[in-house]
Design a protein around this motif. Structure first.
Motif, PDB file in Angstrom:
ATOM      1  N   CYS A 152     -41.225  31.398  -0.976  1.00 43.42           N
ATOM      2  CA  CYS A 152     -42.328  30.728  -1.209  1.00 43.42           C
ATOM      3  C   CYS A 152     -43.131  31.533  -2.393  1.00 43.42           C
ATOM      4  O   CYS A 152     -43.714  30.803  -3.113  1.00 43.42           O
TER       5      CYS A 152
ATOM      6  N   ARG B  21     -33.136  24.537  -1.465  1.00 41.84           N
ATOM      7  CA  ARG B  21     -34.446  24.424  -0.547  1.00 41.84           C
ATOM      8  C   ARG B  21     -34.398  23.048   0.074  1.00 41.84           C
ATOM      9  O   ARG B  21     -35.397  22.732   0.799  1.00 41.84           O
TER      10      ARG B  21
ATOM     11  N   GLY C 238     -45.461  25.982  -3.775  1.00 41.88           N
ATOM     12  CA  GLY C 238     -46.230  26.824  -2.845  1.00 41.88           C
ATOM     13  C   GLY C 238     -47.938  26.505  -2.925  1.00 41.88           C
ATOM     14  O   GLY C 238     -48.488  26.251  -3.968  1.00 41.88           O
TER      15      GLY C 238
ATOM     16  N   GLN D  78     -44.244  24.236   4.323  1.00 35.76           N
ATOM     17  CA  GLN D  78     -45.270  25.411   4.629  1.00 35.76           C
ATOM     18  C   GLN D  78     -46.163  25.187   5.778  1.00 35.76           C
ATOM     19  O   GLN D  78     -46.327  25.727   6.654  1.00 35.76           O
TER      20      GLN D  78
ATOM     21  N   CYS E   6     -47.300  22.585  -0.039  1.00 37.29           N
ATOM     22  CA  CYS E   6     -45.677  22.362   0.385  1.00 37.29           C
ATOM     23  C   CYS E   6     -45.870  21.832   1.847  1.00 37.29           C
ATOM     24  O   CYS E   6     -46.466  22.505   2.767  1.00 37.29           O
TER      25      CYS E   6
ATOM     26  N   CYS F  14     -41.894  29.820  -5.469  1.00 35.63           N
ATOM     27  CA  CYS F  14     -41.462  28.593  -5.653  1.00 35.63           C
ATOM     28  C   CYS F  14     -42.984  27.739  -5.905  1.00 35.63           C
ATOM     29  O   CYS F  14     -44.167  28.195  -5.571  1.00 35.63           O
TER      30      CYS F  14
END
Length: 687
Positions: free
Chosen positions: A98, A145, A104, A110, A107, A101
């Motif tokens: 993360c 991912r 981030g 997340q 997301c 990424c």
């Protein structure tokens, strides 16, 4: 209409509504990854599990139709454990990267792992690694991912209409790929970035440049075509970092074209950031005072009939109104906004609008395309046509060059003269339109830009008058390619003889001064003789023969009003800072009017907008599809036999910003390489 109970709340929904949609209606949040309102139901992530009484196990709410008497629970212990288990499975192979990424901070994985997951995993095996895929210069891939929600695959097939994406392998060996590892060949490909709920597909031009929480969001309107897509311009320190779509169901839904999304790097490149004056056939830097003084000197000795103005394709209403005010005060009536020479008739407003509206396409049952390629000219309109073809069986006929529009089209030949037999009622198209309940015509700028464009417009009017205009339905539509065109026509920026007459008179010495307001989509070689003033943003076509260059600002650097191809009025806000000495167009024109002794009657932007609203009452009504009166338009004449040349040769290079964009150039290179490879493979197979 079924009535069901969700968490103790009784709700009645339309037939065919899913349990998940029913939950949404009463404000109950159900997590999901694969489900998307505008895509078909996949039911493969299982994150949306809920409890249904009398069911032996939790159900996937996205795929379960709501039924009469259902009792649904979304917060039971069994639902909680089921969601935790699904999240644990999704994270088995998802890398913990993360911090690096680009997804981030925005997301879905997340957010939902925090809300519906647990604090640990029972799996300690090595995570699988997946090789990244090549999807062209726009989409960056980190396929390790990927959680296989298949949103991108469904979008490419259902909305974009290209079969370039799919899944290979089974089980944990499943990989989402572009077949043959080629680019995703669509004008709408960038939308898969927004759809991806994790960081598997991200923006390649935006990669590692900013974090979402660092950005300032500004609502704006796209000017890359005439659709008027609603967008958000994200900036950091006054510089554009990315462009994203805003939801507007009647215009662009939640999609935007790749040019809209990725051409923003052209805003910074090849910019005009200071005034220039041509001395001894060379452009030299100058002050605003020197540039204005030279213009004043030249204007003093000219008559109004010797002055003309040309308006560019991305000008806002306020700039065009000020431009018209200045030139009119100088005595000029020759102001033209139709750079392509389209024979548009301004006597009836319905003659140059998309009267059904973009969303109205979904009501039509027969569509006749005349000299237009909506896939290139307006990808969002094309997506709406495809949606209606797939879901409601819309029949599409075409008079013009045969192109891959991503849906079935009945081709009737590339010959404008076919319209004569359609008009007479003898042609198969006429018979089909007569049988249809809501037929519509879509006339492109390519047809109207021909020498017999006025006759084509008249023929289209007569066909529409006979078949397409009914009580509560006006099926006559014009598809524009320029964001400023409808606004310019509303302002009356149409000169006798059009742009061709102005340029001919300029070459003949009858027009001795030409003002260009961001006009770059014409051959400026005809302006070698007259004194030429260019007000614009980039060193493009318009500056080649300019004697004075006045730097202005792009659409992200000013507030402005735009009217799209439907006639819908929309307003954009200022998002970014202009470079150097560049100024908003209207302020340049207001200052210049002072110098030449014809002061315009407004000092602030709000005074200017008030004057615009008084002159063009339609501007007062924001974000509304107009209902214009039908009337007679076009000119009787002979429609010549022959094909209709395309209005746009290259989707990626239609304006100065796009031509300055290195990302758009990379798209052209990538497509050319794929085309070359296809030719080689085809030759090898045939050989």
């Amino acid at each position: 209409m079924p009535t069901l109970t969700i968490d103790g709340i009784e709700v009645t929904v339309d037939p065919g509504t899913s349990v998940l949609q029913a939950c949404e209606q009463i404000g109950v949040t159900v997590p999901r990854f694969c489900y998307h309102e505008r895509l078909s139901i996949a039911g493969n992530c299982r994150m949306c599990l809920v409890d249904m009484e009398k069911s032996p196990k939790p159900i996937a709410s996205c795929a379960m139709p709501a039924g009469q008497g259902m009792v649904i629970h979304t917060t039971t212990e069994r639902v909680k454990k089921a969601r935790e288990g699904v999240m644990e499975f999704l994270l088995i192979n998802h890398p913990l990267d993360c911090p690096i990424c680009d997804q981030g901070g925005e997301c879905e994985l997340q957010d939902q792992s925090m809300a519906f997951g647990t604090d640990s995993s029972r799996f300690d095996e090595n995570k699988r690694a997946v090789e990244d895929k090549h999807m062209g210069p726009l989409i960056a891939t980190t396929m390790t991912r990927c959680i296989h929600c298949m949103r991108c695959v469904r979008f490419s097939e259902e909305v974009a209409g290209v079969s370039d994406m799919g899944a290979l392998g089974r089980g944990e060996h499943t990989e989402v790929v572009t077949y043959l590892d080629d680019l995703l060949d669509s004008e709408l490909s960038g939308n898969v970035i927004d759809l991806c709920p994790v960081g598997a597909l991200t923006s390649k031009p935006y990669a590692f440049t900013a974090r979402s929480w660092e950005l300032r969001e500004t609502a704006s309107i796209d000017v890359m075509d005439a659709v008027g897509s609603n967008i958000t311009v994200d900036t950091r320190d006054g510089s554009v970092m990315r462009v994203l779509p805003r939801i507007h169901d009647d215009v662009n839904e939640e999609w935007i074209s790749d040019k809209t999304r990725f051409a923003y790097d052209g805003i910074k490149k090849r910019r005009l950031d200071r005034p220039y004056i041509r001395k001894n056939k060379k452009l030299e830097e100058a002050t605003w005072g020197d540039a204005f003084a030279l213009i004043k000197k030249k204007m003093k000795v000219l008559k109004g009939s010797e002055i003309a103005g040309l308006v560019g394709d991305m000008a806002d209403m306020e700039a065009m109104f000020a431009f018209k005010g200045l030139l009119t005060s100088l005595g000029s009536k020759r102001i033209e906004c139709r750079q392509d020479g389209a024979a548009l008739d301004t006597s009836v407003r319905a003659a140059y609008l998309m009267n059904t509206g973009i969303a109205g396409i979904e009501e039509a049952d027969y569509l006749l395309l005349i000299g237009t390629n909506p896939r290139i000219e307006a990808p969002l309109v094309n997506a709406r046509i495809r949606k209606t073809v797939l879901k409601k069986g819309l029949k599409v006929a075409n008079i013009g060059s045969a192109e891959d529009l991503t849906y079935k089209v009945d081709e009737f030949g590339d010959d404008a003269a076919i319209l004569k037999s359609v008009k007479s009622g003898r042609h198969d198209i006429a018979k089909a339109m007569k049988a249809a309940k809501k037929p519509m015509i879509l006339v492109g700028q390519a047809a109207l830009a021909r020498a017999d464009g006025a006759a084509i417009l008249k023929a289209a009017h007569d066909i529409a008058d006979r078949y397409c205009v009914k009580e509560g339905w006006n099926g006559f539509n014009v598809l524009h390619t320029a964001a400023s065109r409808v606004g310019g026509l509303d302002l009356g920026l149409v000169a006798d003889g059009g742009i061709d007459k102005i340029l001919d008179d300029a070459e003949a010495g009858k027009v001795k001064a030409v003002f260009l307001l961001g006009a770059d989509e014409f051959d400026s070689s005809a302006l070698a003789k007259p004194f030429t003033v260019y007000i614009g943003t980039h060193g493009d076509e318009g500056v080649k023969n300019a004697d004075v260059i006045l730097p202005s600002v792009t659409y992200t650097e000013k507030p402005g009003t735009y009217i799209n191809t439907e006639g819908r009025v929309q307003q954009a806000e200022k998002a970014s800072h202009a470079p150097g000495d560049a100024r908003e167009d209207w302020t340049i024109l207001r200052a210049l009017s002072d110098v030449v002794g014809e002061t315009l009657p407004y000092n602030t932007f709000f005074e200017l907008r008030s004057a615009l609203e008084a002159a063009v009452p339609a501007v007062k009504t924001l974000d509304t599809l107009p209902n214009e009166a039908w009337g007679d338009f076009g000119s009787d004449g002979t429609i010549e036999t022959g094909g209709i040349a395309p209005a746009i040769e290259n989707f990626y290079q239609t304006n100065p910003i796009a031509r300055a964009s290195s990302v758009m150039t990379a798209c052209i290179t990538a497509r050319d390489s794929v085309a070359d490879e296809t030719v080689k493979v085809g030759g090898a197979i045939n050989g």
